[in-house]
Write an enzyme that holds these catalytic residues in place. Structure first.
Site, PDB file in Angstrom:
ATOM      1  N   ASP A 125      31.764  56.562  19.959  1.00  0.00           N
ATOM      2  CA  ASP A 125      31.030  57.772  20.455  1.00  0.00           C
ATOM      3  C   ASP A 125      30.109  57.520  21.782  1.00  0.00           C
ATOM      4  OD1 ASP A 125      29.447  60.301  20.330  1.00  0.00           O
ATOM      5  OD2 ASP A 125      30.423  60.225  18.374  1.00  0.00           O
ATOM      6  N   HIS A 162      24.712  62.762  21.061  1.00  0.00           N
ATOM      7  CA  HIS A 162      25.788  62.982  20.230  1.00  0.00           C
ATOM      8  C   HIS A 162      26.206  62.054  19.153  1.00  0.00           C
ATOM      9  CE1 HIS A 162      30.219  63.486  19.189  1.00  0.00           C
ATOM     10  NE2 HIS A 162      29.768  64.909  19.289  1.00  0.00           N
ATOM     11  N   SER A 334      32.642  67.943  15.404  1.00  0.00           N
ATOM     12  CA  SER A 334      31.770  66.638  15.463  1.00  0.00           C
ATOM     13  C   SER A 334      30.967  66.400  14.180  1.00  0.00           C
ATOM     14  CB  SER A 334      31.115  66.624  16.756  1.00  0.00           C
ATOM     15  OG  SER A 334      31.834  65.944  17.751  1.00  0.00           O
TER      16      SER A 334
END
Length: 389
Positions: A125, A162, A334
């Site tokens: 990520d 994220h 996600s």
């Protein structure tokens, strides 16, 4: 962007999507399902699995508002050691509550016979805030393929990390599916991406964003401590033979890969790594048990490459750079993907010798059938369920 309202903080977040498509995986639980198409040439832009760009490119578009939470800091698999003693968590958010119930109403509890102890989860990520209290010392730095090595996460322009949010769903101590799992940070997406160049430096050479993800996958294949599972909440704009091949090789080496179906509101088979041979491909379900599609035209990837759905809407997880947690007001694949990765960690904790094919057969075979509405034609109507653990 962060706006303060008294003691409350409103965070508008960006999430990332990188998707991969490939041939029908071995051990496909639905033998009659159409084969996943083989890959063509892929655009090399990497973008996290929240919204894709408004133009359909890889740049991440603003994720809708997030708000701080009120919470605190198949084939049978081989037998193995049992994980932690069965535990019941109460007062959990809807997404955890939904996992161990086949029907509604929800009861506010999440029970599992293991906690993911002994399993290493590789989070490919934007990074990972390894010191966040939600990880309680279980997060470590693995490798960095986009810049100088560090132990943090990229806070996007809207304030959300994220990779940290994804890792919190997998293994956060308060809101994670597998709160005993070991989390390993593998930075595969640059801070400036959802982006990267869409044109490669030469014929047959992956563009920079794609190349970093391929290198990250190859590193995990070579260095993973097992039992292990890989989370890829990311998606390429189109197909990438290089990325598909890398993920397929990783799966064939014995490491399960859980990947996002993407947020392009189209056939997941058209993206990488959602079609990679043997990968578990996850679509997003909303809090009211619907296939996610929003009013702006974004939505979950769908079609024959999807294996199952998981909660991807109104999710609570860790906020990078702070000791806080935050609730995302929007949906994204996600956020759905790490729910399945966490469930795989629970399963591997009890069955550490299970193969990727056995893992995939278990997670699809135990899913709740026909629980969702508005599922596009040709997409399996299966919702992640962990009640048998």
């Amino acid at each position: 962007m962060r706006r303060s309202y008294g003691n409350a903080m409103l965070v508008t977040a960006v999430a990332v999507t990188l998707g991969l498509s490939a041939c029908t995986p071995s051990g496909d639980p639905d033998s009659a399902a159409p084969a996943r198409p083989s890959g063509g040439s892929g655009s090399a832009q990497a973008s996290p699995s929240a919204h894709p760009s408004a133009t359909g490119g890889p740049s991440a578009a603003p994720h809708p508002t997030a708000r701080p939470s009120g919470g605190a800091p198949g084939s049978p698999a081989p037998s193995g050691h049992a994980g932690a003693a069965p535990a019941v968590r109460t007062g959990v958010p809807w997404n955890l509550d939904r996992l161990d119930q086949r029907t509604r109403p929800l009861d506010g509890r999440f029970a599992a016979g293991t906690d993911g102890s002994g399993v290493h989860v590789y989070v490919l990520d934007t990074g990972l805030d390894i010191k966040h209290p939600e990880f309680a010392g279980r997060a470590t730095a693995g490798a960095d393929f986009v810049g100088a090595p560090d132990t943090g996460d990229c806070s996007d322009s809207e304030g959300l990390g994220h990779g940290t949010f994804v890792a919190g769903i997998i293994g956060g101590r308060t809101y994670g599916v597998a709160p005993g799992a070991e989390l390993v940070r593998v930075q595969a997406i640059g801070c400036e991406e959802g982006g990267g160049s869409s044109s490669g430096p030469g014929a047959g050479t992956p563009p920079p964003a794609e190349a970093s993800v391929v290198k990250a996958v190859e590193w995990v294949t070579a260095h993973a401590r097992r039992p292990a599972v890989v989370n890829m909440s990311l998606n390429l704009k189109t197909r990438s033979p290089a990325l598909d091949a890398a993920v397929q090789h990783m799966v064939e080496s014995g490491i399960p890969a859980v990947v996002a179906a993407g947020n392009f509101n189209d056939d997941a088979c058209g993206h990488s790594p959602a079609g990679a041979h043997g990968a578990v491909v996850v679509a997003a379900a909303t809090a009211d048990d619907r296939h996610w599609r929003d009013t702006e035209g974004f939505g979950s990837g769908h079609g024959s490459c999807v294996d199952l759905y998981a909660p991807g809407d109104r999710i609570t997880s860790a906020l990078a750079g702070t000791p806080d947690t935050v609730t995302s007001d929007s949906a994204a694949t996600s956020w759905a993907t790490p729910h399945v990765t966490g469930a795989v960690a629970l399963y591997l904790s009890a069955h550490p010798a299970a193969t990727p094919a056995q893992v995939r057969a278990w997670v699809t075979g135990q899913a709740t059938r026909d629980a969702l509405t508005a599922v596009p034609a040709g997409t399996p109507n299966r919702l992640l369920n962990t009640s048998v653990l």
